[in-house]
Design a protein around this motif. Structure first.
Motif, mmCIF file in Angstrom:
data_model
loop_
_atom_site.group_PDB
_atom_site.id
_atom_site.type_symbol
_atom_site.label_atom_id
_atom_site.label_comp_id
_atom_site.label_asym_id
_atom_site.label_seq_id
_atom_site.Cartn_x
_atom_site.Cartn_y
_atom_site.Cartn_z
ATOM 1 N N UNK A 395 -0.642 6.081 -11.357
ATOM 2 C CA UNK A 395 -0.757 5.292 -12.585
ATOM 3 C C UNK A 395 -1.615 6.021 -13.611
ATOM 4 N N UNK A 396 -2.651 6.686 -13.156
ATOM 5 C CA UNK A 396 -3.504 7.490 -14.038
ATOM 6 C C UNK A 396 -2.680 8.580 -14.715
ATOM 7 N N UNK A 397 -1.902 9.320 -13.924
ATOM 8 C CA UNK A 397 -1.108 10.433 -14.456
ATOM 9 C C UNK A 397 -0.028 9.932 -15.412
ATOM 10 N N UNK A 398 0.699 8.897 -15.010
ATOM 11 C CA UNK A 398 1.805 8.398 -15.838
ATOM 12 C C UNK A 398 1.301 7.863 -17.168
ATOM 13 N N UNK A 399 0.142 7.214 -17.170
ATOM 14 C CA UNK A 399 -0.377 6.657 -18.412
ATOM 15 C C UNK A 399 -0.922 7.732 -19.348
ATOM 16 N N UNK A 400 -1.215 8.908 -18.831
ATOM 17 C CA UNK A 400 -1.711 9.988 -19.673
ATOM 18 C C UNK A 400 -0.593 10.882 -20.206
ATOM 19 N N UNK A 401 0.669 10.551 -19.876
ATOM 20 C CA UNK A 401 1.783 11.308 -20.445
ATOM 21 C C UNK A 401 1.799 11.120 -21.964
ATOM 22 N N UNK A 408 -1.728 8.211 -23.083
ATOM 23 C CA UNK A 408 -1.688 9.612 -23.491
ATOM 24 C C UNK A 408 -1.176 9.789 -24.912
ATOM 25 N N UNK A 409 -0.137 9.039 -25.277
ATOM 26 C CA UNK A 409 0.399 9.114 -26.623
ATOM 27 C C UNK A 409 -0.597 8.638 -27.659
ATOM 28 N N UNK A 410 -1.304 7.553 -27.359
ATOM 29 C CA UNK A 410 -2.292 7.019 -28.295
ATOM 30 C C UNK A 410 -3.480 7.968 -28.438
ATOM 31 N N UNK A 411 -3.864 8.632 -27.344
ATOM 32 C CA UNK A 411 -4.966 9.590 -27.414
ATOM 33 C C UNK A 411 -4.613 10.730 -28.371
ATOM 34 N N UNK A 412 -3.373 11.211 -28.296
ATOM 35 C CA UNK A 412 -2.940 12.279 -29.202
ATOM 36 C C UNK A 412 -2.974 11.799 -30.647
ATOM 37 N N UNK A 413 -2.484 10.582 -30.875
ATOM 38 C CA UNK A 413 -2.467 10.016 -32.229
ATOM 39 C C UNK A 413 -3.885 9.916 -32.792
ATOM 40 N N UNK A 414 -4.805 9.411 -31.993
ATOM 41 C CA UNK A 414 -6.182 9.235 -32.475
ATOM 42 C C UNK A 414 -6.917 10.576 -32.588
ATOM 43 N N UNK A 415 -6.530 11.546 -31.747
ATOM 44 C CA UNK A 415 -7.140 12.865 -31.839
ATOM 45 C C UNK A 415 -6.744 13.547 -33.148
ATOM 46 N N UNK A 416 -5.480 13.379 -33.533
ATOM 47 C CA UNK A 416 -5.031 13.918 -34.830
ATOM 48 C C UNK A 416 -5.805 13.258 -35.963
ATOM 49 N N UNK A 417 -6.007 11.953 -35.837
ATOM 50 C CA UNK A 417 -6.788 11.224 -36.849
ATOM 51 C C UNK A 417 -8.216 11.756 -36.910
ATOM 52 N N UNK A 418 -8.775 12.083 -35.739
ATOM 53 C CA UNK A 418 -10.135 12.610 -35.684
ATOM 54 C C UNK A 418 -10.221 13.964 -36.380
ATOM 55 N N UNK A 419 -9.212 14.809 -36.178
ATOM 56 C CA UNK A 419 -9.197 16.120 -36.805
ATOM 57 C C UNK A 419 -8.999 16.021 -38.315
#
Length: 458
Positions: A395-401, A408-419
């Motif tokens: 579940x950890x791995x699948x949610x970080x895709x 995982x998708x939301x982390x990428x979105x927010x990381x772009x916002x951070x940059x």
């Protein structure tokens, strides 16, 4: 029994989901995002209680769950507020800094990994018994006329695998792990043959039904009876635990595969020779005779009412620091295996068989629990802990895709916002999550179809 399997499976899956959502919940509270509801299960709540500002719920469908944060999905309202020059409400999801939202998204998967580490640390601290098989092999080509990687590599029945790709092999499950994770990859292998070491190279073939590597061998099980079911055909024939079957229908029995080959010929009777306390005995089993009032025609060995004795060994009880170290190491090993296994999805495997949905996972978890607890409380506890930790890491791995709507998708979105140092437009987040919903819904339909096919094929 089916209901028991479902109940146990839902319980185990519910624990894993609870831990995941708890991670999101605690991370949100830590960074100052207000949580409106925390639910285990989906659908209308059958139980709910408000404590402080949070409403705790138990959903009608006990698979899944959610942590509802203030303003997490109110993108339309946020969009209108932005057009009117209003900032998101203090304490809402969109008012939090992108780094805080990244932490919230990481909270769920991180808690799943920590949970698995703690479970496995507990297991290694207590110590446990393992039922496995010998590391000797039997060529599958002796059963069928096909040739397999084991034949091409020069392996022979009776070889004892002692090393694969530099990894020491003592038992079946260690060899199976090294083989399964390396399809289409050349591996150096060392076997013991007639007291001598033989070094070979083998390339496991890809099993498209499971995504695992296979070499075409069975692992050796001595024909020693461990258990005999009361009232079964084996019991009626006088067989007892500890009996060693030496011959059946005039053929010598060296291992369980020899016996299986005779059973596959669907004989009507079995003339069995066996050894008990050094004395030789004989008995006859009429396979078509009723046992417990039910016909037994064509049943496999387990249907005769006995099971073979596995190889058993017990791990030592580790000290607290050593158990923590071992639990963390094993968890990260499983994490690494899970990540490496993702590439198998793109190697032409049958996804309907290799990918499990929530229905199949629930059934498998319940089935594993009922079978392992049937072998003993200790074995059942150990198997359940291992399986729950495996599902937690998965579940950890699948949610970080990096897929929309997943963590995982939301982390990428927010990381772009951070940059960019600029808030993402609510409409962008809304469209991003809408696309994610479509993708996830499609994957769920596919997984559900695969689960149905799995049960149809059983």
């Amino acid at each position: 029994m089916l209901i028991l399997k479902i109940v146990l499976g839902l319980f185990g899956l519910g624990i894993v989901v609870f831990i995941h959502e708890l991670g999101h919940f605690l991370a949100a509270r830590l960074v100052g995002i207000n949580v409106e509801a925390f639910s285990i299960g989906w659908g209308n709540p059958i139980l709910k209680k408000k404590i402080g500002t949070v409403e705790y719920r138990l959903g009608m469908f006990p698979v899944g769950g959610y942590c509802k944060m203030r303003g997490e999905t109110d993108y339309k309202e946020a969009w209108e507020n932005m057009k009117n020059g209003k900032n998101p409400e203090e304490g809402s999801y969109l008012a939090a800094k992108p780094a805080a939202r990244i932490l919230v998204s990481l909270g769920g998967p991180l808690f799943n990994l920590i949970f698995a580490c703690l479970l496995l640390s507990l297991l290694w601290g207590i110590g446990f018994e393992i039922n496995t098989l010998d590391n000797r092999i039997i060529l599958a080509s002796e059963v069928s006329s096909d040739l397999y990687p084991a034949d091409n590599a020069g392996l022979k029945t009776g070889d004892r695998i002692i090393e694969i790709a530099g990894n020491e092999i003592s038992y079946y499950h260690e060899a199976q792990e090294n083989i399964a994770l390396n399809p289409d990859k050349a591996l150096p292998i060392t076997v013991e043959r007639n007291g001598e070491l033989v070094r070979l190279n083998i390339t496991p073939a890809l099993d498209k039904s499971s995504g695992a590597g296979k070499i075409g061998v069975y692992f050796w099980t001595d024909p020693v009876i461990e258990k005999v079911t009361e009232g079964s055909l084996a019991a009626m024939a006088g067989l007892l635990p500890g009996d060693i079957i030496t011959g059946t229908n005039g053929k010598s029995i060296r291992n369980s595969v020899d016996f299986m080959m005779i059973m596959e010929q669907e004989p009507e009777t079995l003339f069995i020779e066996y050894e008990r306390y050094g004395q030789r005995h004989q008995t006859l089993i009429n396979i078509n005779a009723p046992a417990n009032g039910l016909p037994s025609s064509g049943l496999p060995p387990s249907g005769l009412g006995f099971s073979w004795a596995p190889v058993k060994y017990r791990t030592p009880s580790l000290s607290f620091p050593a158990a923590i170290e071992k639990g963390v190491r094993e968890s990260f090993k499983t994490l690494s295996i899970s990540i490496k296994s993702l590439r198998l999805l793109f190697m032409g495997i049958d996804l309907t068989q290799a990918v499990s949905g929530p229905v199949r996972i629930t059934y498998m978890m319940g089935d594993m629990a009922t079978q392992s607890f049937g072998q003993g409380l200790g074995i059942g506890f150990r198997s359940s802990i291992e399986f729950i930790s495996l599902i937690s890491i998965a579940l950890c791995v699948m949610n970080l895709l990096p897929l929309p709507i997943l963590d995982g998708g939301m982390i990428i979105l927010f990381f772009v916002e951070l940059l960019r140092r600029k808030p993402a437009h609510p409409k962008v987040i809304s469209v991003f999550q809408a696309c994610g919903m479509v993708i996830i819904f499609g994957l769920m339909i596919f997984a559900f179809f695969g689960d149905i096919m799995y049960f149809v094929r059983r």
